[in-house]
Motif scaffolding. Structure first.
Motif, PDB file in Angstrom:
ATOM      1  N   HIS A  30      40.506  26.552  45.741  1.00 46.06           N
ATOM      2  CA  HIS A  30      41.284  25.751  44.787  1.00 46.06           C
ATOM      3  C   HIS A  30      42.690  26.293  44.591  1.00 46.06           C
ATOM      4  CE1 HIS A  30      37.084  24.608  43.849  1.00 46.06           C
ATOM      5  NE2 HIS A  30      37.637  23.420  43.643  1.00 46.06           N
ATOM      6  N   GLY A  31      43.160  27.108  45.521  1.00 41.92           N
ATOM      7  CA  GLY A  31      44.563  27.526  45.504  1.00 41.92           C
ATOM      8  C   GLY A  31      44.853  28.832  44.795  1.00 41.92           C
ATOM      9  N   ILE A  32      43.818  29.532  44.333  1.00 48.55           N
ATOM     10  CA  ILE A  32      44.047  30.810  43.646  1.00 48.55           C
ATOM     11  C   ILE A  32      44.330  31.913  44.671  1.00 48.55           C
ATOM     12  CG2 ILE A  32      42.871  32.578  42.232  1.00 48.55           C
ATOM     13  CD1 ILE A  32      43.731  30.056  40.655  1.00 48.55           C
ATOM     14  N   ASP A  33      45.265  32.808  44.339  1.00 52.52           N
ATOM     15  CA  ASP A  33      45.592  33.947  45.213  1.00 52.52           C
ATOM     16  C   ASP A  33      44.898  35.234  44.773  1.00 52.52           C
ATOM     17  OD1 ASP A  33      47.671  32.436  46.671  1.00 52.52           O
ATOM     18  OD2 ASP A  33      48.771  32.551  44.778  1.00 52.52           O
ATOM     19  N   HIS A  37      38.856  37.580  50.581  1.00 51.30           N
ATOM     20  CA  HIS A  37      38.948  38.492  51.725  1.00 51.30           C
ATOM     21  C   HIS A  37      38.404  39.874  51.363  1.00 51.30           C
ATOM     22  CE1 HIS A  37      40.657  40.668  55.097  1.00 51.30           C
ATOM     23  NE2 HIS A  37      41.414  41.388  54.285  1.00 51.30           N
ATOM     24  N   LYS A  38      38.931  40.463  50.279  1.00 47.82           N
ATOM     25  CA  LYS A  38      38.479  41.782  49.832  1.00 47.82           C
ATOM     26  C   LYS A  38      38.597  41.873  48.315  1.00 47.82           C
ATOM     27  CE  LYS A  38      39.591  44.935  53.658  1.00 47.82           C
ATOM     28  NZ  LYS A  38      40.526  46.020  54.027  1.00 47.82           N
ATOM     29  N   THR A  39      37.848  42.816  47.731  1.00 42.70           N
ATOM     30  CA  THR A  39      37.834  43.007  46.276  1.00 42.70           C
ATOM     31  C   THR A  39      38.245  44.426  45.924  1.00 42.70           C
ATOM     32  OG1 THR A  39      36.117  41.337  45.919  1.00 42.70           O
ATOM     33  CG2 THR A  39      36.268  43.068  44.264  1.00 42.70           C
ATOM     34  N   VAL A  40      38.892  44.595  44.765  1.00 36.48           N
ATOM     35  CA  VAL A  40      39.157  45.915  44.195  1.00 36.48           C
ATOM     36  C   VAL A  40      38.356  46.008  42.894  1.00 36.48           C
ATOM     37  CG1 VAL A  40      40.913  47.482  43.280  1.00 36.48           C
ATOM     38  CG2 VAL A  40      41.489  45.931  45.177  1.00 36.48           C
ATOM     39  N   ALA A  41      37.442  46.962  42.817  1.00 35.29           N
ATOM     40  CA  ALA A  41      36.629  47.142  41.610  1.00 35.29           C
ATOM     41  C   ALA A  41      37.425  47.915  40.569  1.00 35.29           C
ATOM     42  CB  ALA A  41      35.345  47.895  41.952  1.00 35.29           C
ATOM     43  N   THR A  42      37.225  47.588  39.292  1.00 36.08           N
ATOM     44  CA  THR A  42      37.940  48.260  38.201  1.00 36.08           C
ATOM     45  C   THR A  42      36.957  48.662  37.096  1.00 36.08           C
ATOM     46  OG1 THR A  42      38.380  46.186  37.063  1.00 36.08           O
ATOM     47  CG2 THR A  42      40.060  46.920  38.627  1.00 36.08           C
ATOM     48  N   SER A  43      37.456  49.464  36.162  1.00 36.15           N
ATOM     49  CA  SER A  43      36.596  50.032  35.126  1.00 36.15           C
ATOM     50  C   SER A  43      36.223  49.046  34.019  1.00 36.15           C
ATOM     51  CB  SER A  43      37.298  51.251  34.520  1.00 36.15           C
ATOM     52  OG  SER A  43      38.626  50.901  34.158  1.00 36.15           O
ATOM     53  N   ALA A  55      30.315  48.953  48.657  1.00 44.46           N
ATOM     54  CA  ALA A  55      29.217  47.976  48.716  1.00 44.46           C
ATOM     55  C   ALA A  55      29.411  46.901  47.635  1.00 44.46           C
ATOM     56  CB  ALA A  55      27.873  48.686  48.515  1.00 44.46           C
ATOM     57  N   PHE A  56      29.786  47.331  46.446  1.00 41.51           N
ATOM     58  CA  PHE A  56      30.021  46.369  45.357  1.00 41.51           C
ATOM     59  C   PHE A  56      31.201  45.463  45.690  1.00 41.51           C
ATOM     60  CE2 PHE A  56      32.349  45.260  41.463  1.00 41.51           C
ATOM     61  CZ  PHE A  56      31.390  44.455  40.857  1.00 41.51           C
ATOM     62  N   GLU A  57      32.281  46.067  46.205  1.00 43.02           N
ATOM     63  CA  GLU A  57      33.469  45.269  46.532  1.00 43.02           C
ATOM     64  C   GLU A  57      33.176  44.254  47.630  1.00 43.02           C
ATOM     65  OE1 GLU A  57      36.958  48.451  45.182  1.00 43.02           O
ATOM     66  OE2 GLU A  57      36.327  48.418  47.272  1.00 43.02           O
ATOM     67  N   GLU A  58      32.395  44.669  48.619  1.00 41.05           N
ATOM     68  CA  GLU A  58      32.042  43.741  49.706  1.00 41.05           C
ATOM     69  C   GLU A  58      31.228  42.561  49.152  1.00 41.05           C
ATOM     70  OE1 GLU A  58      30.075  45.688  53.021  1.00 41.05           O
ATOM     71  OE2 GLU A  58      29.238  43.775  53.696  1.00 41.05           O
ATOM     72  N   ALA A  59      30.307  42.873  48.240  1.00 42.51           N
ATOM     73  CA  ALA A  59      29.466  41.811  47.649  1.00 42.51           C
ATOM     74  C   ALA A  59      30.305  40.878  46.786  1.00 42.51           C
ATOM     75  CB  ALA A  59      28.334  42.451  46.840  1.00 42.51           C
ATOM     76  N   MET A  60      31.196  41.419  45.971  1.00 40.75           N
ATOM     77  CA  MET A  60      32.020  40.568  45.097  1.00 40.75           C
ATOM     78  C   MET A  60      32.956  39.677  45.901  1.00 40.75           C
ATOM     79  SD  MET A  60      31.222  40.626  41.945  1.00 40.75           S
ATOM     80  CE  MET A  60      32.549  39.544  41.430  1.00 40.75           C
ATOM     81  N   ALA A  61      33.498  40.214  46.996  1.00 42.66           N
ATOM     82  CA  ALA A  61      34.389  39.394  47.828  1.00 42.66           C
ATOM     83  C   ALA A  61      33.626  38.188  48.366  1.00 42.66           C
ATOM     84  CB  ALA A  61      34.968  40.227  48.966  1.00 42.66           C
ATOM     85  N   ALA A  62      32.358  38.389  48.727  1.00 44.71           N
ATOM     86  CA  ALA A  62      31.548  37.281  49.238  1.00 44.71           C
ATOM     87  C   ALA A  62      31.259  36.272  48.121  1.00 44.71           C
ATOM     88  CB  ALA A  62      30.244  37.819  49.824  1.00 44.71           C
ATOM     89  N   VAL A  63      30.937  36.766  46.935  1.00 41.89           N
ATOM     90  CA  VAL A  63      30.617  35.873  45.815  1.00 41.89           C
ATOM     91  C   VAL A  63      31.823  35.017  45.442  1.00 41.89           C
ATOM     92  CG1 VAL A  63      30.016  35.824  43.355  1.00 41.89           C
ATOM     93  CG2 VAL A  63      28.851  37.406  44.897  1.00 41.89           C
ATOM     94  N   GLY A  96      42.891  37.111  48.570  1.00 43.38           N
ATOM     95  CA  GLY A  96      42.688  36.215  49.700  1.00 43.38           C
ATOM     96  C   GLY A  96      43.110  36.763  51.057  1.00 43.38           C
ATOM     97  N   ASP A  97      43.927  37.822  51.080  1.00 42.69           N
ATOM     98  CA  ASP A  97      44.340  38.365  52.378  1.00 42.69           C
ATOM     99  C   ASP A  97      44.603  39.871  52.274  1.00 42.69           C
ATOM    100  OD1 ASP A  97      47.127  38.866  51.569  1.00 42.69           O
ATOM    101  OD2 ASP A  97      47.300  36.687  51.553  1.00 42.69           O
ATOM    102  N   GLU A  98      44.815  40.494  53.427  1.00 45.30           N
ATOM    103  CA  GLU A  98      44.930  41.950  53.516  1.00 45.30           C
ATOM    104  C   GLU A  98      46.162  42.492  52.769  1.00 45.30           C
ATOM    105  OE1 GLU A  98      42.593  43.784  54.811  1.00 45.30           O
ATOM    106  OE2 GLU A  98      43.566  45.750  54.950  1.00 45.30           O
ATOM    107  N   ASP A  99      47.293  41.801  52.864  1.00 43.29           N
ATOM    108  CA  ASP A  99      48.525  42.281  52.215  1.00 43.29           C
ATOM    109  C   ASP A  99      48.377  42.307  50.697  1.00 43.29           C
ATOM    110  OD1 ASP A  99      49.693  42.572  54.626  1.00 43.29           O
ATOM    111  OD2 ASP A  99      51.061  40.849  54.459  1.00 43.29           O
TER     112      ASP A  99
END
Ligand code: PLP
Length: 389
Positions: free
Chosen positions: A192-195, A74-80, A62-70, A219-222
């Motif tokens: 702005h071109g960030i990956d 495409h997707k987010t990886v949460a870290t400690s 849920a957090f990762e989905e929200a951060m990706a939107a913010v 920015g993408d699945e890979d």
């Protein structure tokens, strides 16, 4: 959907949790599997569902989905932590023999990581002028794998021409990363071109100075799978309660940021007119050298800024800093409270460019207190500085 609306809705699915507005907090390490066959199947797609606590629970997702939107990715990886997001992202892409271009105004622990851990692994770092823009093309080598940006720079607040840097990096196939902590919500990295965009969510996302949390958005699945695999390998997984505090903080981030920025601009404008001040470092100020780029690329600001004083004796400076009522001395920022740290000396390191402050430098965080009280606090501080001079 506008950004503030996204902050309220992203990652929430009340219909999946009995109508509760917020997702439940899953405290889990072990996940039970109903059969050997199910256990074996889950091993084939370890990041495809809930398998083991370290790989994520529905709270993490849920957090990762929200951060990706913010972040608009495409997707987010949460870290400690924020630093775990930086090191996890860098090590997902760099191996022995690779070359890294790192901005000279980077967050100090990032520099320390490059000079110690990455150097030890045989990964060479070249620091570059934050204002280099398209000129970064001249520093590219065949083995340059990553170009790392941070804008505005930590402590010194230089605004980078991120699109120009990204275009030059992409022309030779390098990956462009950004520490976007200052620009949370107000800078959309993927436009702005960030990956790879990194957030120290410990700051404004959590927003209450009570948890450590980081996020890497791709920015993408890979790229996501590559980073997720690396972060999982290092075990940089966040705790359930921290993820919940991050989700909770996101819901009010829009109004908090607006207030932090409004107060910061008022304080900065006032500080610019003070005889004790040589320069104020805050891109939203029209006098700031980064103002035009900030206006072009950002949709707002936060409450973090720098001040360079005219030369002052240490004892007088300490008298000013020791007795603020609201600007307490503490690291980190982005919580509800005002803070200050002296940044002169060891904390600002430059190896590619010169940093020549006219006098002692400070970093302020404008909190959510009433701006009148904060102005009065700053004014009383200058009275102490002058009395001790
Ligand atoms: C604080 C900070 C970090 C590190 O975040 P932690 O959660 O404290 O590890 C990274 N980058 C910037 C710009 C920061 O200010």
């Amino acid at each position: 959907m506008k950004n503030d609306t996204k902050l309220v809705h992203a990652g929430r699915h009340p219909e999946q949790q009995f109508g509760a507005v917020n997702p439940p907090v899953y405290h889990a390490s072990t996940i039970l599997h109903p059969s050997v066959a199910a256990m074996e199947a889950s091993g084939k797609t370890p990041f495809g569902g809930v398998r083991y606590g370290r790989f994520g629970t529905p709270t993490t997702f849920a957090f990762e989905e929200a951060m990706a939107a913010v972040e608009g990715g495409h997707k987010t990886v949460a870290t400690s932590s924020g630093l775990a997001a930086i090191t996890g992202a860098l090590l997902a892409f760099l191996k022995a023999g690779d070359h890294l271009l790192m901005v000279d105004s980077t967050y100090f622990p990032t520099r320390k990581f490059c000079d110690s851990v990455l150097a030890g692994l045989g990964i060479e770092t070249t620091y570059y002028d934050p204002l280099i823009g398209a000129g970064i093309a001249g520093l590219m080598r065949p083995e340059t794998r990553v170009v790392f940006t941070e804008s505005p720079g930590s402590l010194t607040f230089e605004v980078q021409d991120v699109p120009a840097i990204a275009a030059a990096a992409h022309a030779v196939g390098a990956v462009v990363m950004m520490d976007n902590t200052w620009g949370v919500r107000t800078f959309q990295p993927f436009r702005h071109g960030i990956d790879v965009s990194i957030q120290a969510c410990t700051k404004y996302v959590v927003g209450h100075a009570d948890a450590m949390l980081g996020a890497i958005t791709l920015g993408d699945e890979d790229t996501w799978l590559r980073v997720k695999t690396s972060v999982a390998a290092f075990g940089h997984s966040p705790g359930a309660d921290e993820l919940y505090l991050g989700l909770r903080g996101l819901r009010t981030l829009g109004v908090r940021l607006a207030r932090h920025a409004e107060t910061a601009l008022r304080l900065c404008t006032w500080l610019e007119g003070r005889p004790e001040v040589a320069r104020v470092l805050y891109p939203p100020l029209p006098s700031d050298p980064g103002h035009a780029l900030w206006k072009r690329d950002f949709d707002g600001a936060c409450g973090l800024f720098g001040v360079i004083l005219k030369p002052a004796a240490k004892a007088a400076l300490d008298a000013m800093l020791d007795h603020y009522e609201h600007f307490n001395l503490g690291f980190s920022w982005g919580g509800f409270e005002s803070l200050v740290i002296p940044t002169t000396g060891h904390s600002i390191i430059r190896t590619a460019t010169a940093w020549r402050p006219e006098g002692p430098s400070l970093r302020f965080h404008a909190g959510l207190e009433d701006a009148d009280d904060l102005l009065a606090d700053l004014e009383a501080g200058f009275a102490r500085l002058n009395a001790a001079a």
